[in-house]
Design a protein around this motif. Structure first.
Motif, PDB file in Angstrom:
ATOM      1  N   ARG A  72       4.196   8.982 -19.117  1.00 10.81           N
ATOM      2  CA  ARG A  72       3.758   9.974 -18.135  1.00 10.81           C
ATOM      3  C   ARG A  72       2.468   9.528 -17.446  1.00 10.81           C
ATOM      4  NH1 ARG A  72       3.383  15.435 -21.191  1.00 10.81           N
ATOM      5  NH2 ARG A  72       4.137  14.334 -23.039  1.00 10.81           N
ATOM      6  N   VAL A  73       1.552   8.955 -18.219  1.00  9.40           N
ATOM      7  CA  VAL A  73       0.313   8.444 -17.632  1.00  9.40           C
ATOM      8  C   VAL A  73       0.629   7.279 -16.696  1.00  9.40           C
ATOM      9  CG1 VAL A  73      -1.863   7.256 -18.122  1.00  9.40           C
ATOM     10  CG2 VAL A  73      -1.159   9.199 -19.526  1.00  9.40           C
ATOM     11  N   SER A  74       1.532   6.404 -17.126  1.00 10.62           N
ATOM     12  CA  SER A  74       1.907   5.255 -16.301  1.00 10.62           C
ATOM     13  C   SER A  74       2.507   5.693 -14.977  1.00 10.62           C
ATOM     14  CB  SER A  74       2.902   4.380 -17.072  1.00 10.62           C
ATOM     15  OG  SER A  74       3.342   3.293 -16.296  1.00 10.62           O
ATOM     16  N   LEU A  75       3.380   6.719 -15.023  1.00 15.09           N
ATOM     17  CA  LEU A  75       3.985   7.225 -13.791  1.00 15.09           C
ATOM     18  C   LEU A  75       2.935   7.873 -12.901  1.00 15.09           C
ATOM     19  CD1 LEU A  75       6.453   7.730 -12.071  1.00 15.09           C
ATOM     20  CD2 LEU A  75       6.969   9.747 -13.467  1.00 15.09           C
ATOM     21  N   LEU A  76       1.993   8.597 -13.495  1.00 12.10           N
ATOM     22  CA  LEU A  76       0.911   9.199 -12.717  1.00 12.10           C
ATOM     23  C   LEU A  76       0.094   8.134 -12.001  1.00 12.10           C
ATOM     24  CD1 LEU A  76      -0.902  11.553 -11.868  1.00 12.10           C
ATOM     25  CD2 LEU A  76      -2.078  11.350 -14.075  1.00 12.10           C
ATOM     26  N   ILE A  77      -0.221   7.057 -12.705  1.00 15.09           N
ATOM     27  CA  ILE A  77      -1.023   5.991 -12.096  1.00 15.09           C
ATOM     28  C   ILE A  77      -0.252   5.292 -10.977  1.00 15.09           C
ATOM     29  CG2 ILE A  77      -1.992   3.692 -12.562  1.00 15.09           C
ATOM     30  CD1 ILE A  77      -2.936   4.850 -15.264  1.00 15.09           C
ATOM     31  N   SER A  78       1.057   5.131 -11.155  1.00 11.24           N
ATOM     32  CA  SER A  78       1.852   4.455 -10.119  1.00 11.24           C
ATOM     33  C   SER A  78       1.937   5.279  -8.841  1.00 11.24           C
ATOM     34  CB  SER A  78       3.255   4.152 -10.645  1.00 11.24           C
ATOM     35  OG  SER A  78       4.021   5.330 -10.774  1.00 11.24           O
ATOM     36  N   ALA A  89       0.818  -1.214   0.000  1.00 14.61           N
ATOM     37  CA  ALA A  89       0.000   0.000   0.000  1.00 14.61           C
ATOM     38  C   ALA A  89       0.849   1.260   0.000  1.00 14.61           C
ATOM     39  CB  ALA A  89      -0.932  -0.004   1.210  1.00 14.61           C
ATOM     40  N   ASN A  90       2.107   1.133   0.449  1.00 11.15           N
ATOM     41  CA  ASN A  90       3.012   2.281   0.507  1.00 11.15           C
ATOM     42  C   ASN A  90       3.965   2.326  -0.685  1.00 11.15           C
ATOM     43  OD1 ASN A  90       2.890   3.919   3.213  1.00 11.15           O
ATOM     44  ND2 ASN A  90       2.490   1.789   3.779  1.00 11.15           N
ATOM     45  N   MET A  91       3.654   1.520  -1.708  1.00 10.66           N
ATOM     46  CA  MET A  91       4.552   1.363  -2.839  1.00 10.66           C
ATOM     47  C   MET A  91       3.813   1.624  -4.151  1.00 10.66           C
ATOM     48  SD  MET A  91       6.569  -2.183  -3.804  1.00 10.66           S
ATOM     49  CE  MET A  91       6.638  -2.579  -2.051  1.00 10.66           C
ATOM     50  N   GLY A  92       4.473   2.315  -5.071  1.00  7.65           N
ATOM     51  CA  GLY A  92       3.957   2.478  -6.424  1.00  7.65           C
ATOM     52  C   GLY A  92       4.974   1.923  -7.399  1.00  7.65           C
ATOM     53  N   VAL A  93       4.506   1.242  -8.456  1.00  6.29           N
ATOM     54  CA  VAL A  93       5.410   0.567  -9.380  1.00  6.29           C
ATOM     55  C   VAL A  93       5.090   0.982 -10.814  1.00  6.29           C
ATOM     56  CG1 VAL A  93       6.265  -1.647 -10.215  1.00  6.29           C
ATOM     57  CG2 VAL A  93       5.549  -1.419  -7.822  1.00  6.29           C
ATOM     58  N   GLN A  94       6.105   1.417 -11.545  1.00  2.90           N
ATOM     59  CA  GLN A  94       5.978   1.665 -12.974  1.00  2.90           C
ATOM     60  C   GLN A  94       6.922   0.724 -13.703  1.00  2.90           C
ATOM     61  OE1 GLN A  94       7.387   5.357 -14.591  1.00  2.90           O
ATOM     62  NE2 GLN A  94       6.318   5.085 -16.522  1.00  2.90           N
ATOM     63  N   LEU A  95       6.355  -0.143 -14.527  1.00  2.00           N
ATOM     64  CA  LEU A  95       7.156  -1.081 -15.287  1.00  2.00           C
ATOM     65  C   LEU A  95       7.605  -0.463 -16.601  1.00  2.00           C
ATOM     66  CD1 LEU A  95       5.021  -4.314 -14.722  1.00  2.00           C
ATOM     67  CD2 LEU A  95       7.016  -3.532 -13.427  1.00  2.00           C
ATOM     68  N   GLN A  96       8.596  -1.107 -17.229  1.00  5.47           N
ATOM     69  CA  GLN A  96       9.126  -0.588 -18.489  1.00  5.47           C
ATOM     70  C   GLN A  96       8.062  -0.592 -19.576  1.00  5.47           C
ATOM     71  OE1 GLN A  96      12.657  -2.618 -19.779  1.00  5.47           O
ATOM     72  NE2 GLN A  96      12.529  -1.803 -21.849  1.00  5.47           N
ATOM     73  N   ALA A  97       7.247  -1.650 -19.614  1.00  6.93           N
ATOM     74  CA  ALA A  97       6.199  -1.757 -20.625  1.00  6.93           C
ATOM     75  C   ALA A  97       4.838  -1.606 -19.956  1.00  6.93           C
ATOM     76  CB  ALA A  97       6.286  -3.102 -21.346  1.00  6.93           C
ATOM     77  N   THR A  98       4.016  -0.718 -20.489  1.00  6.73           N
ATOM     78  CA  THR A  98       2.676  -0.526 -19.953  1.00  6.73           C
ATOM     79  C   THR A  98       1.711  -1.497 -20.610  1.00  6.73           C
ATOM     80  OG1 THR A  98       2.259   1.185 -21.601  1.00  6.73           O
ATOM     81  CG2 THR A  98       3.049   1.912 -19.458  1.00  6.73           C
ATOM     82  N   GLY A 141      -9.685   3.854  -8.185  1.00 12.38           N
ATOM     83  CA  GLY A 141     -10.650   3.048  -7.438  1.00 12.38           C
ATOM     84  C   GLY A 141     -10.032   1.803  -6.843  1.00 12.38           C
ATOM     85  N   ILE A 142      -9.090   1.191  -7.572  1.00  9.91           N
ATOM     86  CA  ILE A 142      -8.402   0.005  -7.051  1.00  9.91           C
ATOM     87  C   ILE A 142      -7.649   0.345  -5.769  1.00  9.91           C
ATOM     88  CG2 ILE A 142      -6.505  -1.611  -7.511  1.00  9.91           C
ATOM     89  CD1 ILE A 142      -7.394  -1.594 -10.450  1.00  9.91           C
ATOM     90  N   TYR A 143      -7.087   1.552  -5.729  1.00  9.77           N
ATOM     91  CA  TYR A 143      -6.347   1.991  -4.544  1.00  9.77           C
ATOM     92  C   TYR A 143      -7.243   2.652  -3.503  1.00  9.77           C
ATOM     93  CZ  TYR A 143      -1.903   1.199  -6.987  1.00  9.77           C
ATOM     94  OH  TYR A 143      -0.825   0.631  -7.630  1.00  9.77           O
ATOM     95  N   GLY A 144      -8.548   2.683  -3.770  1.00 13.36           N
ATOM     96  CA  GLY A 144      -9.465   3.294  -2.810  1.00 13.36           C
ATOM     97  C   GLY A 144      -9.443   4.798  -2.826  1.00 13.36           C
ATOM     98  N   VAL A 145      -9.031   5.386  -3.953  1.00 12.53           N
ATOM     99  CA  VAL A 145      -8.968   6.845  -4.098  1.00 12.53           C
ATOM    100  C   VAL A 145     -10.118   7.291  -4.992  1.00 12.53           C
ATOM    101  CG1 VAL A 145      -7.599   8.797  -4.925  1.00 12.53           C
ATOM    102  CG2 VAL A 145      -6.466   6.843  -3.826  1.00 12.53           C
ATOM    103  N   ARG A 146     -10.902   8.238  -4.520  1.00 11.92           N
ATOM    104  CA  ARG A 146     -11.999   8.788  -5.319  1.00 11.92           C
ATOM    105  C   ARG A 146     -11.516  10.029  -6.065  1.00 11.92           C
ATOM    106  NH1 ARG A 146     -17.217   7.131  -4.250  1.00 11.92           N
ATOM    107  NH2 ARG A 146     -17.456   5.653  -2.529  1.00 11.92           N
ATOM    108  N   LEU A 147     -11.784  10.073  -7.365  1.00  7.93           N
ATOM    109  CA  LEU A 147     -11.392  11.212  -8.178  1.00  7.93           C
ATOM    110  C   LEU A 147     -12.611  11.807  -8.872  1.00  7.93           C
ATOM    111  CD1 LEU A 147      -8.109  10.070 -10.019  1.00  7.93           C
ATOM    112  CD2 LEU A 147      -8.298  11.573  -8.032  1.00  7.93           C
ATOM    113  N   SER A 148     -12.862  13.079  -8.622  1.00 12.24           N
ATOM    114  CA  SER A 148     -13.920  13.774  -9.349  1.00 12.24           C
ATOM    115  C   SER A 148     -13.411  14.122 -10.745  1.00 12.24           C
ATOM    116  CB  SER A 148     -14.318  15.051  -8.612  1.00 12.24           C
ATOM    117  OG  SER A 148     -13.237  15.978  -8.626  1.00 12.24           O
TER     118      SER A 148
END
Length: 260
Positions: free
Chosen positions: A146-152, A82-91, A108-115
């Motif tokens: 950039r999107v992958s890093l944002l999601i991680s 839960a305290n870790m974010g991972v960005q792999l080389q291939a999305t 939502g998977i991480y339990g974060v609500r985004l308007s």
């Protein structure tokens, strides 16, 4: 107190990893502090991927311990992850989904609500404010990274693992991603980065560990590694420009042979 003197966000303590009788990682030890970008460098087959897999909790070390934000990643694996974010080389995001859909899905998977407004704000942070309704497959490689890093980092993890995040990117996209990674550091997070680019390691990493044949063979700041090894005969012979570089040190320590 200097951030590099604080309690580590990631603590890897003498871990060993086996695949059958083969030992891929041999008592590896290092840590990552708050506000630090730490580079893990090594030739192919040196043990980088196995070390990362152990940190991510995908494989269990035969010996040693790993903690993330103080949580043991075996006995307290849910808290560690839960305290870790991972960005792999291939999305591998669904190419037909829009960027806004992907952000909301993983939040939502991480339990974060985004308007809708919060989604737009996050896209503005990565300079993709006009891409909310674009499909992921329509983005360039740099935009996808950039999107992958944002999601991680969408759940605000204290530790971010980046596995060769700029591979295949053009110079402009690479620099933009570097800036994003440095912004993560400025927020006090710890970043563990693997890369084959010595330029990248020297440009963004605060400290570097070089791993070869499953062991850490050097660990220090890029400048200090260059200074410590600039007179080594193997490093001098590796130099092609007259001025010793981090790449020269890397080749001098790990050898010239191409790894498969």
């Amino acid at each position: 107190m200097n951030s590099l003197e604080q309690v580590p966000i990631l603590d890897v303590d003498r871990i060993s990893v086996f695949y059958g009788q083969f030992q891929a990682v041999k008592e590896v030890t290092f840590d990552v502090k708050p506000g630090e970008i730490f580079g893990l460098l090594g030739p192919n087959g040196a043990g980088k991927t196995s070390t990362l897999s152990a940190i991510e909790g995908l494989i269990k070390p035969a010996t040693g311990k790993i903690s993330v934000a103080g949580y043991d990643n075996v006995s307290q694996s849910l808290y560690a992850r839960a305290n870790m974010g991972v960005q792999l080389q291939a999305t591998s995001f669904q190419p037909e989904l829009t960027i806004a859909d992907i952000l909301r899905l993983f939040a939502g998977i991480y339990g974060v609500r985004l308007s809708k407004e919060e989604v737009q704000q996050k896209l503005e942070e990565i300079k993709l404010e006009d891409a909310a309704e674009k499909k992921f497959g329509q983005l360039s490689g740099g935009q996808q990274q950039r999107v992958s890093l944002l999601i991680s980092t969408i759940h605000n993890p204290v530790l971010v693992l980046l596995d060769e995040p700029t591979t295949g990117l053009d110079p402009q996209s690479r620099r933009q991603l570097w800036e994003r990674i440095e912004a993560i550091r400025e927020q006090g997070h710890g970043v563990l980065l693997t890369t084959h680019s010595m330029e990248e390691a020297e440009a963004v990493c605060d400290r570097i560990a070089i791993i070869d044949h499953g062991r850490i063979i050097a660990i220090d700041t890029p400048d200090r590694l260059i200074e410590l090894h600039r007179n080594d005969p193997e490093v001098i012979s590796a130099s092609r420009k007259g001025k010793i570089t981090l790449e020269d040190v890397f080749i001098g320590l790990t050898g010239r042979a191409v790894r498969s």
